[in-house]
Scaffold this motif. Sequence first.
Motif, mmCIF file in Angstrom:
data_model
loop_
_atom_site.group_PDB
_atom_site.id
_atom_site.type_symbol
_atom_site.label_atom_id
_atom_site.label_comp_id
_atom_site.label_asym_id
_atom_site.label_seq_id
_atom_site.Cartn_x
_atom_site.Cartn_y
_atom_site.Cartn_z
ATOM 1 N N ASP A 130 15.470 11.396 4.119
ATOM 2 C CA ASP A 130 16.617 10.573 4.469
ATOM 3 C C ASP A 130 17.129 11.002 5.841
ATOM 4 N N ASP A 131 16.531 10.452 6.883
ATOM 5 C CA ASP A 131 16.998 10.773 8.226
ATOM 6 C C ASP A 131 16.775 9.576 9.143
ATOM 7 N N HIS A 132 17.396 9.585 10.295
ATOM 8 C CA HIS A 132 17.294 8.453 11.214
ATOM 9 C C HIS A 132 15.874 8.253 11.738
ATOM 10 N N LEU A 133 15.089 9.308 11.795
ATOM 11 C CA LEU A 133 13.705 9.172 12.250
ATOM 12 C C LEU A 133 12.881 8.369 11.264
ATOM 13 N N LYS A 134 13.106 8.583 9.980
ATOM 14 C CA LYS A 134 12.352 7.874 8.944
ATOM 15 C C LYS A 134 12.679 6.381 8.975
ATOM 16 N N GLU A 135 13.946 6.038 9.217
ATOM 17 C CA GLU A 135 14.341 4.630 9.259
ATOM 18 C C GLU A 135 13.515 3.857 10.285
ATOM 19 N N GLY A 136 13.192 4.498 11.414
ATOM 20 C CA GLY A 136 12.448 3.830 12.463
ATOM 21 C C GLY A 136 10.994 3.546 12.128
ATOM 22 N N VAL A 137 10.423 4.315 11.220
ATOM 23 C CA VAL A 137 9.012 4.129 10.875
ATOM 24 C C VAL A 137 8.820 3.632 9.441
ATOM 25 N N LEU A 138 9.908 3.417 8.732
ATOM 26 C CA LEU A 138 9.812 3.051 7.315
ATOM 27 C C LEU A 138 9.180 1.684 7.114
ATOM 28 N N ARG A 139 9.602 0.690 7.855
ATOM 29 C CA ARG A 139 9.060 -0.662 7.670
ATOM 30 C C ARG A 139 7.555 -0.712 7.932
ATOM 31 N N PRO A 140 7.056 -0.160 9.037
ATOM 32 C CA PRO A 140 5.594 -0.165 9.241
ATOM 33 C C PRO A 140 4.849 0.575 8.131
ATOM 34 N N LEU A 141 5.427 1.647 7.619
ATOM 35 C CA LEU A 141 4.810 2.402 6.533
ATOM 36 C C LEU A 141 4.704 1.530 5.273
ATOM 37 N N LEU A 142 5.787 0.847 4.928
ATOM 38 C CA LEU A 142 5.792 -0.008 3.736
ATOM 39 C C LEU A 142 4.846 -1.198 3.902
ATOM 40 N N ASP A 143 4.825 -1.784 5.096
ATOM 41 C CA ASP A 143 3.903 -2.894 5.364
ATOM 42 C C ASP A 143 2.448 -2.436 5.300
ATOM 43 N N ALA A 144 2.193 -1.200 5.715
ATOM 44 C CA ALA A 144 0.834 -0.653 5.654
ATOM 45 C C ALA A 144 0.358 -0.544 4.206
ATOM 46 N N LEU A 145 1.261 -0.168 3.307
ATOM 47 C CA LEU A 145 0.898 -0.106 1.881
ATOM 48 C C LEU A 145 0.497 -1.491 1.378
ATOM 49 N N LEU A 146 1.277 -2.503 1.703
ATOM 50 C CA LEU A 146 0.943 -3.865 1.272
ATOM 51 C C LEU A 146 -0.411 -4.304 1.836
ATOM 52 N N ALA A 147 -0.623 -4.071 3.105
ATOM 53 C CA ALA A 147 -1.877 -4.492 3.746
ATOM 54 C C ALA A 147 -3.077 -3.783 3.127
ATOM 55 N N ALA A 148 -2.960 -2.491 2.899
ATOM 56 C CA ALA A 148 -4.078 -1.726 2.349
ATOM 57 C C ALA A 148 -4.357 -2.101 0.899
ATOM 58 N N LYS A 149 -3.312 -2.346 0.135
ATOM 59 C CA LYS A 149 -3.473 -2.653 -1.301
ATOM 60 C C LYS A 149 -4.312 -3.912 -1.502
ATOM 61 N N HIS A 150 -4.288 -4.820 -0.545
ATOM 62 C CA HIS A 150 -5.131 -6.028 -0.606
ATOM 63 C C HIS A 150 -6.614 -5.672 -0.664
ATOM 64 N N HIS A 151 -7.000 -4.543 -0.111
ATOM 65 C CA HIS A 151 -8.407 -4.156 -0.003
ATOM 66 C C HIS A 151 -8.877 -3.233 -1.123
ATOM 67 N N TRP A 152 -7.985 -2.847 -2.013
ATOM 68 C CA TRP A 152 -8.374 -1.904 -3.056
ATOM 69 C C TRP A 152 -9.390 -2.515 -4.021
ATOM 70 N N GLY A 153 -9.249 -3.784 -4.319
ATOM 71 C CA GLY A 153 -10.191 -4.425 -5.218
ATOM 72 C C GLY A 153 -10.083 -3.961 -6.659
ATOM 73 N N LEU A 154 -9.025 -3.290 -6.988
ATOM 74 C CA LEU A 154 -8.810 -2.804 -8.353
ATOM 75 C C LEU A 154 -7.481 -3.328 -8.871
ATOM 76 N N ASP A 155 -7.395 -3.456 -10.164
ATOM 77 C CA ASP A 155 -6.134 -3.841 -10.778
ATOM 78 C C ASP A 155 -5.364 -2.565 -11.106
ATOM 79 N N MET A 156 -4.942 -1.868 -10.060
ATOM 80 C CA MET A 156 -4.282 -0.577 -10.201
ATOM 81 C C MET A 156 -2.796 -0.741 -9.894
ATOM 82 N N GLN A 157 -1.952 -0.425 -10.851
ATOM 83 C CA GLN A 157 -0.503 -0.473 -10.647
ATOM 84 C C GLN A 157 -0.076 0.680 -9.745
#
Length: 120
Positions: free
Chosen positions: A42-69
């Motif tokens: 929880d710091d101001h540095l994390k706020e600046g990179v949080l959105r790209p990090l979360l978007d990266a998870l969504l983008a990568a999850k498309h390629h997993w090819g597994l039904d993994m929660q």
Amino acid sequence: AAPQGPPVYVDLAYLPGSWSARTVDEEFFRRIRSLCYVVSGDDHLKEGVLRPLLDALLAAKHHWGLDMQVTLIPTFDSLVMHEWYQETHEQQQELGITVLGSNSTVAMQDETFPACKVEF
């Protein structure tokens, strides 16, 4: 670039905070596949990179090819996290991503703090 190899599967992965969070990109999530990702720092540095990090998870999850929660566990309250959750909620559901929010508190000695319990 690191050599290609099979992804690594883990139950729980802590995502780095502060400046180190910049190292977490789509390739990270393609290689490190976890049932639970803890978003800490929880710091101001994390706020600046949080959105790209979360978007990266969504983008990568498309390629997993597994039904993994996948469960995403933020350890702090963030406007960026709230906005991302609202804007991508439908995509999260399609990909099997759950974001935990906690209204629970734990009292320990003279301290009370928010908490959640994760069971495997």
